[in-house]
Motif scaffolding. Structure first.
Motif, PDB file in Angstrom:
ATOM      1  N   ASN A 150      33.334  24.589  16.298  1.00 49.48           N
ATOM      2  CA  ASN A 150      32.935  23.469  15.456  1.00 49.48           C
ATOM      3  C   ASN A 150      31.421  23.302  15.387  1.00 49.48           C
ATOM      4  OD1 ASN A 150      35.432  22.874  14.701  1.00 49.48           O
ATOM      5  ND2 ASN A 150      35.660  21.001  15.915  1.00 49.48           N
ATOM      6  N   ALA A 151      30.787  23.429  16.549  1.00 52.91           N
ATOM      7  CA  ALA A 151      29.336  23.286  16.586  1.00 52.91           C
ATOM      8  C   ALA A 151      28.684  24.335  15.695  1.00 52.91           C
ATOM      9  CB  ALA A 151      28.838  23.405  18.015  1.00 52.91           C
ATOM     10  N   ARG A 152      29.198  25.554  15.782  1.00 49.46           N
ATOM     11  CA  ARG A 152      28.654  26.616  14.934  1.00 49.46           C
ATOM     12  C   ARG A 152      28.883  26.297  13.461  1.00 49.46           C
ATOM     13  NH1 ARG A 152      29.422  30.994  18.794  1.00 49.46           N
ATOM     14  NH2 ARG A 152      27.562  30.715  20.072  1.00 49.46           N
ATOM     15  N   ILE A 191      37.201  25.640  20.923  1.00 48.68           N
ATOM     16  CA  ILE A 191      37.248  24.878  19.666  1.00 48.68           C
ATOM     17  C   ILE A 191      35.919  24.150  19.456  1.00 48.68           C
ATOM     18  CG2 ILE A 191      38.391  22.958  18.478  1.00 48.68           C
ATOM     19  CD1 ILE A 191      40.905  23.761  20.235  1.00 48.68           C
ATOM     20  N   ALA A 192      35.431  23.556  20.539  1.00 43.75           N
ATOM     21  CA  ALA A 192      34.172  22.828  20.457  1.00 43.75           C
ATOM     22  C   ALA A 192      33.044  23.738  19.970  1.00 43.75           C
ATOM     23  CB  ALA A 192      33.817  22.235  21.816  1.00 43.75           C
ATOM     24  N   LEU A 193      32.982  24.928  20.529  1.00 41.74           N
ATOM     25  CA  LEU A 193      31.923  25.855  20.147  1.00 41.74           C
ATOM     26  C   LEU A 193      32.022  26.246  18.686  1.00 41.74           C
ATOM     27  CD1 LEU A 193      31.477  28.288  23.125  1.00 41.74           C
ATOM     28  CD2 LEU A 193      29.734  26.942  22.003  1.00 41.74           C
ATOM     29  N   MET A 213      24.335  23.539   7.806  1.00 47.31           N
ATOM     30  CA  MET A 213      23.034  22.891   7.618  1.00 47.31           C
ATOM     31  C   MET A 213      22.089  23.771   6.806  1.00 47.31           C
ATOM     32  SD  MET A 213      21.987  20.854  11.076  1.00 47.31           S
ATOM     33  CE  MET A 213      20.676  19.853  10.342  1.00 47.31           C
ATOM     34  N   SER A 214      21.547  23.232   5.736  1.00 41.08           N
ATOM     35  CA  SER A 214      20.612  23.989   4.917  1.00 41.08           C
ATOM     36  C   SER A 214      19.199  23.788   5.446  1.00 41.08           C
ATOM     37  CB  SER A 214      20.684  23.499   3.474  1.00 41.08           C
ATOM     38  OG  SER A 214      20.168  22.181   3.402  1.00 41.08           O
ATOM     39  N   ALA A 237      17.540  20.668   7.794  1.00 40.91           N
ATOM     40  CA  ALA A 237      16.704  20.844   8.986  1.00 40.91           C
ATOM     41  C   ALA A 237      15.364  20.129   8.817  1.00 40.91           C
ATOM     42  CB  ALA A 237      16.488  22.334   9.262  1.00 40.91           C
ATOM     43  N   ILE A 293      29.157  23.357  12.123  1.00 38.62           N
ATOM     44  CA  ILE A 293      28.228  22.293  11.721  1.00 38.62           C
ATOM     45  C   ILE A 293      26.866  22.910  11.421  1.00 38.62           C
ATOM     46  CG2 ILE A 293      26.972  20.249  12.505  1.00 38.62           C
ATOM     47  CD1 ILE A 293      29.446  19.630  14.300  1.00 38.62           C
ATOM     48  N   GLN A 294      26.445  23.811  12.320  1.00 37.64           N
ATOM     49  CA  GLN A 294      25.127  24.412  12.148  1.00 37.64           C
ATOM     50  C   GLN A 294      25.050  25.294  10.919  1.00 37.64           C
ATOM     51  OE1 GLN A 294      23.411  26.037  15.732  1.00 37.64           O
ATOM     52  NE2 GLN A 294      22.542  23.984  15.818  1.00 37.64           N
TER      53      GLN A 294
END
Lengths: 423, 310
Positions: free
Chosen positions: B7-9, B3-5, B15-16, B20, B11-12
């Motif tokens: 979510n991190a993906r 789940i953590a992974l 990101m536009s 960044a 979030i990334q």
């Protein structure tokens, strides 16, 4: 739309400038007045055609000598992605510039001249790209027009390069036959090489998946700056500002503060735009904690069950960037994340020949040399290996007297040396 | 863990490119605040410095900025820009230092070149004097690497010697995001937090953040005259030849500098969205289209930077 940073390395005659010129030109990254200016200069110098290298060689010395000395950054965009090119010289005497350009790249383009096969210079570029942990390397076999677009030439180069590259830790290695001059397989697929079924270079740049390249497992947050407004409105506010270096931080997470080892819990993650549930690299955020503990610049927040090594000893691969050589016993400042400490070179284990990859004993590391060293520091550092994290695994060495940046280090192993008992 | 992974993906992937770039610029500003004693941020009222101010808010709010703002005032500015400057500073509640070129002239620190109405070059002395007078050791500038080929080679942390000079041949290597902020006595650092932004990024960010910019960036009717293939606005400090006839045109400014050397472009772009469309279609660089000072020679920017220019 996301951002891809890639590096190129090359020197006169290998077609690098032509390739960059074509990528910029075809994506409208070159403007008419820039083109007119280099056309004028080319004419004045009596060149037969427009020298696209003049676009990237921005310094007077470079233009006068017709060489690229320093890293230049170029920008272009397609409807799919924004690109930042770190354009670096290819000659061995500019290894430090190649290393600099490679340090932030997601992808490297290594140029090979199809007529000459895999030369020392291309191998050196690939080695530096691998050393700096660039996850994707594209070998562009250029000047295919000059070898009759011959598939056998391309296959021979691909085979030779692949065999050699097995020695390197490259995650993703690709080969594309191109002619930068004629535009074959640069932006659009070439009609001259029907035997090549792969994508064009630009298609690869637009589509290579970089989302998994950052470390999203090991939660690391180097504290940059403590925000304490001391105003009536925000009287008790104490926020730790920084850029997430790895993993994910969520509100409610238990954290450990290093190097002190104190524990606390995240009560709030925010930016100017409001509160966030979670933060991941490369976000710049403010983290607030439940407990009022001593945290300042140079502290690192991490997770209790996944901590970096806290140590004063480390082993690293170092690229030397100064005229005065690195020697055992040398003292420097070491900057790692937001922490600067003193360091002593305990041992220079060996130098690496960047052309053959051979290790060789060396009394010192000269400008542009790469070697393995052991360092001891005046204070604790929170370290990961470079292969796990380019942010918490990389450092620079600074000469205390001149204040110059003299070395770039990639951590191979941290902690005290493992002595093997000999019976 | 799975789940953590995910979510991190997630979030990334949300990101536009602007996120960044913003995260990088915020990081740079905080590094400067932490490593220098007395930084200052150059604010001209132009679009790039407007973006810098926004980045500073992102980096330091809810606290105040840990540095003042400074404007090097040539005395030849567009009145609309000065109005905007003062309003923006008041809204932010931050401190503004004004370094005046006119004062430098009055004090005899610099002399105007006979026949050259531009005070662009004179700014360097005013800037260096102000840096010394206030003891600033780091100076934020809004320069971008896509603007000009000498700037394409300049570091984010750009060291200046006692004379304010840039030495392109002995620049410090700049690796990862490890900026070396050490300086010796008399030296100072120029820091360019939006080095990696393009003109397009700046406008997209202005749109996203709904930032106000001086009105002259938008299309308006103005009397202009032609000189050196540029449309210049008449003013008291810019003598006009007899053959330089005024024409009424719909124009806007792509850059904001000295009135004497900043040209207008013919444009009907009346809002940010229209400007973005115009920038996307532009075939001439912003400096090439609007700055008389860059047209002198191929290395004029490098020469001015060596002397201590922004």
């Amino acid at each position: 739309m996301d951002l891809l940073r890639f590096s190129t390395a090359g020197s006169v005659d290998d077609g690098k400038s032509t390739l960059i010129g074509r990528l910029l030109f075809d994506s409208k990254g070159i403007f008419e007045d820039q083109l007119a200016a280099i056309e004028r200069t080319s004419r004045r110098r009596g060149y037969n055609q427009v020298d696209l290298a003049l676009l990237t060689d921005g310094l007077r010395a470079e233009r006068e000598q017709g060489i690229t000395i320093d890293v230049a950054y170029r920008y272009f965009a397609t409807p799919r992605r924004k690109f930042i090119i770190a354009d670096t010289p290819g000659h061995i005497q500019y290894t430090r510039n190649m290393v600099t350009g490679a340090s932030t790249a997601d992808l490297a383009i290594v140029l090979v001249d199809a007529r000459n096969g895999v030369l020392e210079q291309s191998r050196r570029h690939a080695f530096i790209a691998a050393l700096l942990g660039i996850p994707h390397i594209v070998v562009a076999v250029n000047k295919m027009d000059l070898v009759g677009y011959d598939e056998a030439v391309f296959e021979r180069i691909r085979g030779e390069f692949s065999d050699w590259a097995t020695k390197l830790p490259i995650k993703d290695l690709r080969f594309i036959p191109i002619s930068a001059l004629h535009g074959d397989n640069v932006v659009t697929r070439s009609l001259s090489m029907p035997w090549y079924q792969g994508p064009s270079l630009l298609y690869d740049l637009e589509n290579v998946y970089i989302g998994s390249d950052r470390n999203l497992i090991d939660a690391r947050f180097p504290v940059q700056w403590v925000i304490r407004p001391q105003s009536d409105e925000h009287h008790d506010f104490r926020g730790y500002a920084g850029q997430v270096a790895g993993g994910v931080f969520r509100t409610g997470d238990d954290v450990v503060v290093l190097p002190s080892g104190h524990r606390s819990r995240i009560t709030r993650i925010s930016t100017l735009d409001g509160e966030l549930e979670a933060a991941a690299p490369p976000m710049s955020v403010i983290i607030e904690l439940a407990d009022d503990i001593d945290i300042s610049r140079g502290s690192m927040l991490s997770r209790p069950h996944n901590q970096p090594m806290v140590t004063q000893e480390l082993e690293a691969t170092v690229c030397w960037m100064a005229d005065a050589p690195l020697r055992p016993g040398g003292r420097y400042l070491l900057k790692h994340t937001t922490r600067t400490v003193k360091a002593i070179v305990d041992e220079l284990r060996y130098a690496i020949d960047v052309n053959t990859l051979h290790r060789e004993a060396a009394p010192e590391l000269d400008l542009n040399a790469i070697g393995r060293v052991r360092l001891r520091t005046s204070d604790k550092l929170m370290l990961d290996e470079y292969r796990d994290s380019r942010t918490t695994g990389g450092f620079v060495l600074i000469d205390e007297a001149t204040s110059d940046t003299v070395g770039a280090g990639m951590i191979v192993r941290s902690g005290p040396e493992q002595h093997i008992e000999v019976a | 863990m799975t789940i953590a992974l995910t979510n991190a993906r997630d979030i990334q992937s949300r990101m536009s490119h602007l996120d960044a770039l913003e995260a990088e610029s915020v990081f740079i500003m905080r590094e400067v605040a932490a490593e220098f004693q007395s930084p200052v941020l150059l604010f001209s009222g132009g679009k790039d410095s407007i973006v810098m101010l926004r980045i500073a808010e992102k980096a330091f709010r809810p606290a105040r900025f840990p540095f003042p703002l400074m404007h090097v005032d040539t005395g030849h500015n567009f009145p609309e820009v000065i109005d905007f400057r003062d309003r923006r500073v008041a809204e932010l509640g931050e401190r503004l230092v004004v370094a005046s070129v006119q004062e430098s002239i009055d004090k005899g620190r610099v002399r105007e070149e006979p026949g050259n109405p531009s005070r662009n070059r004179l700014q360097t002395t005013t800037l260096l004097d102000a840096i010394q007078e206030h003891g600033f050791d780091a100076v934020f500038g809004g320069a971008r690497r896509d603007e000009e080929k000498a700037r394409a080679k300049e570091r984010v942390f750009s060291l200046r010697d006692e004379f304010g000079q840039w030495d392109p041949k002995s620049q410090r290597p700049e690796l990862w995001s490890l900026y070396n902020g050490r300086i010796r006595r008399g030296q100072h650092m120029r820091v360019f937090p939006i080095s990696n932004w393009t003109e397009m990024d700046v406008w997209q960010y202005i749109e996203r953040e709904a930032l106000e910019v001086p009105s002259i960036y938008y299309a308006h009717e103005r009397e202009v005259f032609r000189r050196d293939s540029m449309w210049l606005a008449p003013s008291d400090f810019l003598p006009r030849g007899e053959e330089e006839r005024l024409e009424r045109m719909v124009v806007r400014y792509r850059t904001v500098g000295d009135m004497t050397c900043t040209g207008a472009v013919s444009s009907t772009a009346a809002n940010v969205v229209e400007i973005i469309a115009e920038v996307a279609a532009a075939r001439i660089t912003e400096r090439g289209a609007t700055r008389a000072d860059d047209a002198f020679s191929e290395t004029s920017m490098e020469d001015r930077k060596r002397e201590g220019y922004f």
